[in-house]
Design a protein around this motif. Structure first.
Motif, PDB file in Angstrom:
ATOM      1  N   LYS A  17       0.963  -1.360  -0.049  1.00  0.00           N
ATOM      2  CA  LYS A  17       0.075   0.107  -0.242  1.00  0.00           C
ATOM      3  C   LYS A  17       0.807   1.203   0.195  1.00  0.00           C
ATOM      4  O   LYS A  17       0.397   2.158  -0.431  1.00  0.00           O
ATOM      5  CB  LYS A  17      -0.701  -0.052   1.108  1.00  0.00           C
ATOM      6  N   ILE A  18       1.759   1.558   0.560  1.00  0.00           N
ATOM      7  CA  ILE A  18       2.808   2.113   0.536  1.00  0.00           C
ATOM      8  C   ILE A  18       3.453   2.246  -0.699  1.00  0.00           C
ATOM      9  O   ILE A  18       3.545   3.116  -1.100  1.00  0.00           O
ATOM     10  CB  ILE A  18       4.265   2.570   1.490  1.00  0.00           C
ATOM     11  N   CYS A  19       3.573   1.371  -1.414  1.00  0.00           N
ATOM     12  CA  CYS A  19       4.267   1.582  -2.715  1.00  0.00           C
ATOM     13  C   CYS A  19       3.394   1.862  -3.691  1.00  0.00           C
ATOM     14  O   CYS A  19       4.047   2.936  -4.675  1.00  0.00           O
ATOM     15  CB  CYS A  19       4.308   0.474  -2.876  1.00  0.00           C
ATOM     16  N   MET A  20       1.789   1.766  -3.534  1.00  0.00           N
ATOM     17  CA  MET A  20       1.085   2.135  -4.152  1.00  0.00           C
ATOM     18  C   MET A  20       0.850   4.197  -4.424  1.00  0.00           C
ATOM     19  O   MET A  20       1.148   4.427  -5.262  1.00  0.00           O
ATOM     20  CB  MET A  20      -0.227   1.492  -3.922  1.00  0.00           C
ATOM     21  N   ALA A  21       0.776   3.479  -3.181  1.00  0.00           N
ATOM     22  CA  ALA A  21       0.793   5.298  -2.848  1.00  0.00           C
ATOM     23  C   ALA A  21       1.836   6.248  -3.307  1.00  0.00           C
ATOM     24  O   ALA A  21       1.659   6.955  -3.572  1.00  0.00           O
ATOM     25  CB  ALA A  21       0.672   6.070  -1.281  1.00  0.00           C
ATOM     26  N   GLY A  22       3.127   5.621  -3.138  1.00  0.00           N
ATOM     27  CA  GLY A  22       4.634   6.007  -3.879  1.00  0.00           C
ATOM     28  C   GLY A  22       3.861   5.965  -5.667  1.00  0.00           C
ATOM     29  O   GLY A  22       4.154   7.644  -5.911  1.00  0.00           O
ATOM     30  N   SER A  23       3.349   5.443  -5.861  1.00  0.00           N
ATOM     31  CA  SER A  23       3.021   5.397  -7.608  1.00  0.00           C
ATOM     32  C   SER A  23       1.949   5.976  -7.870  1.00  0.00           C
ATOM     33  O   SER A  23       2.549   6.567  -8.554  1.00  0.00           O
ATOM     34  CB  SER A  23       2.503   3.979  -7.879  1.00  0.00           C
ATOM     35  N   VAL A  24       1.016   5.854  -6.924  1.00  0.00           N
ATOM     36  CA  VAL A  24      -0.151   7.607  -7.316  1.00  0.00           C
ATOM     37  C   VAL A  24       0.809   9.037  -7.168  1.00  0.00           C
ATOM     38  O   VAL A  24       0.581   9.624  -8.091  1.00  0.00           O
ATOM     39  CB  VAL A  24      -0.942   6.921  -6.354  1.00  0.00           C
ATOM     40  N   LEU A  25       1.695   9.000  -6.172  1.00  0.00           N
ATOM     41  CA  LEU A  25       2.135  10.574  -6.511  1.00  0.00           C
ATOM     42  C   LEU A  25       3.127  10.614  -7.079  1.00  0.00           C
ATOM     43  O   LEU A  25       2.569  11.828  -7.703  1.00  0.00           O
ATOM     44  CB  LEU A  25       2.886  10.747  -4.824  1.00  0.00           C
ATOM     45  N   SER A  26       3.675   9.310  -7.779  1.00  0.00           N
ATOM     46  CA  SER A  26       4.921   9.921  -9.044  1.00  0.00           C
ATOM     47  C   SER A  26       4.116  10.359 -10.507  1.00  0.00           C
ATOM     48  O   SER A  26       4.177  11.551 -10.886  1.00  0.00           O
ATOM     49  CB  SER A  26       5.599   8.642  -9.088  1.00  0.00           C
ATOM     50  N   VAL A  27       2.366   9.743 -10.391  1.00  0.00           N
ATOM     51  CA  VAL A  27       1.726  10.597 -11.476  1.00  0.00           C
ATOM     52  C   VAL A  27       1.187  11.513 -11.100  1.00  0.00           C
ATOM     53  O   VAL A  27       1.604  12.110 -12.699  1.00  0.00           O
ATOM     54  CB  VAL A  27       0.007   9.761 -11.830  1.00  0.00           C
ATOM     55  N   VAL A  28       1.477  12.246 -10.142  1.00  0.00           N
ATOM     56  CA  VAL A  28       0.847  13.528  -9.837  1.00  0.00           C
ATOM     57  C   VAL A  28       1.709  14.011  -9.850  1.00  0.00           C
ATOM     58  O   VAL A  28       1.954  15.614 -10.961  1.00  0.00           O
ATOM     59  CB  VAL A  28      -0.080  13.370  -8.549  1.00  0.00           C
ATOM     60  N   LEU A  29       3.217  14.065  -9.517  1.00  0.00           N
ATOM     61  CA  LEU A  29       4.173  14.826  -9.637  1.00  0.00           C
ATOM     62  C   LEU A  29       4.802  14.349 -11.609  1.00  0.00           C
ATOM     63  O   LEU A  29       5.141  15.805 -12.087  1.00  0.00           O
ATOM     64  CB  LEU A  29       5.329  14.125  -8.730  1.00  0.00           C
ATOM     65  N   MET A  30       4.250  14.062 -11.974  1.00  0.00           N
ATOM     66  CA  MET A  30       4.701  13.643 -13.411  1.00  0.00           C
ATOM     67  C   MET A  30       3.887  14.593 -14.388  1.00  0.00           C
ATOM     68  O   MET A  30       3.841  14.898 -15.521  1.00  0.00           O
ATOM     69  CB  MET A  30       5.039  12.167 -14.344  1.00  0.00           C
TER      70      MET A  30
END
Length: 169
Positions: A17-30
């Motif tokens: 779940k932490i990794c998935m949150a990081g993935s979602v955050l990366s989409v927003v940052l991108m």
């Protein structure tokens, strides 16, 4: 033993779940980085230095690899199901574990070589070729972490098949 497996599953689930949150955050940052880069390029004739490289070497890696195991557990990876309904049940019971073993082998190789690359990049201080020259070891580690989590989930689906629920779409 069952308590240990349940505790391990909870720990893996939390990391997932932490990794998935990081993935979602990366989409927003991108999205924000690309928008700012295009705006700077078109309106002010001044793009953001290294934005393309950051997108390629960090954000894309984290979007893909940090979400893989979560998507696997949800049954969201691409599967060819067109012919499954025509195949006999005993054949499916034979082929599905074989495909999982192949996937486990493939992602184990990615994990192993990703870890080697991470250590090498740390040892030699490998940096990006762009003007910012940021370290690449963390990006290699993200790849390794995501592949290792996926290996754990694939192994779980092989040895505890009732834990992973596949949905036919």
């Amino acid at each position: 033993m069952n308590n240990f497996i349940n505790a391990l599953d909870k720990v893996i689930g939390l990391i997932e779940k932490i990794c998935m949150a990081g993935s979602v955050l990366s989409v927003v940052l991108m999205m924000l980085l690309v928008t700012a880069d295009v705006t700077g390029r078109k309106l002010f004739n001044h793009p953001i230095p290294g934005s393309v490289e950051i997108n390629e070497e960090y954000l894309m890696v984290s979007i893909v690899y940090l979400s893989m195991s979560y998507v696997y557990v949800q049954g969201g990876h691409v599967r060819v199901t067109l012919f499954r309904r025509f195949l006999p049940g005993p054949f499916l019971k034979l082929i599905d574990p074989c495909l999982n073993i192949f996937g486990l082998f493939f992602f184990s190789l990615i994990t192993f070589f990703g870890w080697e690359k991470t250590l090498t990049a740390m040892q030699f201080g490998e940096t990006s070729s762009c003007i910012l020259a940021y370290p690449l070891a963390p990006a290699y580690f993200l790849l390794t972490l995501g592949a290792a989590l996926l290996c754990l989930r694939i192994a779980e689906s092989i040895f505890l098949p009732a834990k992973i629920k596949w949905e036919e779409h």
